[in-house]
Design a protein around this motif. Structure first.
Motif, PDB file in Angstrom:
ATOM      1  N   THR A  13      13.997-122.091 -64.942  1.00 25.34           N
ATOM      2  CA  THR A  13      12.973-121.406 -65.740  1.00 25.34           C
ATOM      3  C   THR A  13      13.582-120.251 -66.525  1.00 25.34           C
ATOM      4  OG1 THR A  13      11.241-121.992 -64.152  1.00 25.34           O
ATOM      5  CG2 THR A  13      10.791-120.149 -65.623  1.00 25.34           C
ATOM      6  N   ASP A  27       3.141-114.799 -68.333  1.00 23.17           N
ATOM      7  CA  ASP A  27       3.234-115.542 -67.082  1.00 23.17           C
ATOM      8  C   ASP A  27       1.792-115.805 -66.652  1.00 23.17           C
ATOM      9  OD1 ASP A  27       3.655-116.631 -64.614  1.00 23.17           O
ATOM     10  OD2 ASP A  27       5.100-115.133 -63.941  1.00 23.17           O
ATOM     11  N   THR A  30       1.040-115.537 -62.227  1.00 21.98           N
ATOM     12  CA  THR A  30       2.068-114.606 -61.776  1.00 21.98           C
ATOM     13  C   THR A  30       2.386-114.733 -60.283  1.00 21.98           C
ATOM     14  OG1 THR A  30       1.516-113.033 -63.514  1.00 21.98           O
ATOM     15  CG2 THR A  30       2.650-112.165 -61.590  1.00 21.98           C
ATOM     16  N   HIS A  35       8.962-115.435 -60.827  1.00 22.95           N
ATOM     17  CA  HIS A  35       9.478-115.734 -62.163  1.00 22.95           C
ATOM     18  C   HIS A  35       9.406-114.498 -63.062  1.00 22.95           C
ATOM     19  CE1 HIS A  35       8.411-120.072 -61.085  1.00 22.95           C
ATOM     20  NE2 HIS A  35       9.697-120.111 -61.336  1.00 22.95           N
ATOM     21  N   SER A  36       8.332-113.749 -62.955  1.00 21.35           N
ATOM     22  CA  SER A  36       8.166-112.557 -63.794  1.00 21.35           C
ATOM     23  C   SER A  36       9.300-111.559 -63.589  1.00 21.35           C
ATOM     24  CB  SER A  36       6.828-111.880 -63.494  1.00 21.35           C
ATOM     25  OG  SER A  36       5.755-112.581 -64.056  1.00 21.35           O
ATOM     26  N   LEU A  48       6.048-108.304 -70.743  1.00 21.44           N
ATOM     27  CA  LEU A  48       5.357-109.354 -70.002  1.00 21.44           C
ATOM     28  C   LEU A  48       3.856-109.123 -69.989  1.00 21.44           C
ATOM     29  CD1 LEU A  48       7.358-109.991 -66.690  1.00 21.44           C
ATOM     30  CD2 LEU A  48       7.125-111.558 -68.609  1.00 21.44           C
ATOM     31  N   CYS A  50       1.290-110.354 -67.322  1.00 23.11           N
ATOM     32  CA  CYS A  50       1.220-111.003 -66.010  1.00 23.11           C
ATOM     33  C   CYS A  50      -0.234-111.294 -65.671  1.00 23.11           C
ATOM     34  CB  CYS A  50       1.846-110.113 -64.941  1.00 23.11           C
ATOM     35  SG  CYS A  50       3.627-109.978 -65.074  1.00 23.11           S
ATOM     36  N   LEU A  95       4.587-119.228 -69.803  1.00 22.26           N
ATOM     37  CA  LEU A  95       4.987-119.921 -68.585  1.00 22.26           C
ATOM     38  C   LEU A  95       3.765-120.124 -67.708  1.00 22.26           C
ATOM     39  CD1 LEU A  95       7.042-120.951 -66.436  1.00 22.26           C
ATOM     40  CD2 LEU A  95       7.266-118.564 -65.688  1.00 22.26           C
TER      41      LEU A  95
END
Length: 300
Positions: A13, A27, A30, A35-36, A48, A50, A95
């Motif tokens: 990712t 994201d 979240t 990943h964040s 970001l 989230c 994502l």
């Protein structure tokens, strides 16, 4: 900070989004910010958004990402709405890890697991519909439908009939043990696919995914990477179908004698001709990753 969750396809990712050097990455799911955290640490100039519908997940993520607070916006809500809310932002990445989070699976009081003493399965605990309502109140026909369509349960009629004739069920544990006794035992627990179907119904997971894609298609974020991690074939089929649709340049009906649409409707290109799947090492370390697939699309 103790982080109890290992995000699936983590390195893959990060690789997918590594070239984004400005704007925002959303994201959509979240969770524990696995990943964040990786994205905001790797991509030094991005910000970001989230998003999660789970209050517990957001509280944990706010604490985990506190060192990056000037670069993070937190939003509570279902991910089908997040892009419309932030459509005026410079979105360069989206994502969505659309599986159930480890937070939800591991906390027995959430009702997702076979050992849970509740029958809940709500990702958003403020909504009305829960697993108990589905199991104990849905008609035989409705249960057959969700087991067939959302669980791809081979013996969907038998499962629905067993539940209707033996309810009420007061916990996921009770239901799982009942199905284990009554159903054929194969490679997976007999309750796995029925539980999947119930969970999808409770959270409208396939509908939410389709509406996320609708919102992306409507906005058409320029030069944007879309990464979707799915965990079962129903989700993956939707992702694959939508990505294929987005690559079509001609949208004339198949019976048209010649193209009259302009032949310029492609929105971008599919980056992953085949889905990215976890390595053997990842599956060994995190068995929950075994069914995960990552597909990536890039808007022009």
């Amino acid at each position: 900070m103790d982080v109890p969750h290992v995000p699936v396809l983590y390195e893959e990712t990060l690789e997918a989004f590594k070239d984004i050097d400005d704007g925002y990455i959303i994201d959509c799911t979240t969770g524990f910010a696995g990943h964040s955290f990786g994205l905001i640490s790797q991509n030094k100039n991005i910000k970001l958004i989230c998003n999660d519908q789970d209050d517990e997940a957001l509280a944990f993520s706010k604490e985990r990402l506190k060192d990056f607070k000037d670069r993070v916006i937190f939003n509570k809500g279902n991910f089908e709405h997040v892009l419309n809310k932030f459509k005026d932002y410079n979105i360069k990445g989206i994502l969505a890890d659309i599986g159930v989070s480890s937070l939800q699976l591991d906390k027995l009081q959430r009702g997702f697991g076979f050992e849970s003493d509740t029958l809940d399965m709500r990702m958003d605990q403020t909504q009305d519909l829960d697993a108990s309502t589905v199991v104990n109140n849905y008609s035989l026909e409705d249960l057959e439908k969700i087991f067939k369509e959302y669980g791809e349960v081979r013996e969907y009629k038998k499962v629905a009939s067993l539940i209707v004739n033996n309810r009420p069920f007061n916990s996921s544990k009770e239901l799982a043990e009942f199905l284990s006794k009554k159903m054929h035992k194969g490679k997976i627990h007999p309750a796995t696919l029925p539980f999947q179907a119930i969970r999808i119904e409770v959270n409208d997971e396939l509908g939410v995914l389709k509406r996320l894609f609708d919102s992306i298609e409507e906005i058409k974020p320029k030069d944007c990477i879309i990464g979707i991690i799915s965990f079962h074939s129903l989700e993956d089929r939707i992702v694959k179908k939508v990505f294929k649709k987005w690559t079509k340049s001609c949208i004339c009906p198949p019976e048209a004698f010649k193209c009259t649409c302009g032949n310029d409707h492609a929105l971008g290109k599919v980056i992953t001709k085949k889905p990215i799947i976890p390595t053997k090492d990842e599956i060994k370390q995190n068995p929950r990753s075994r069914s995960s697939k990552l597909r990536i699309f890039k808007f022009d």
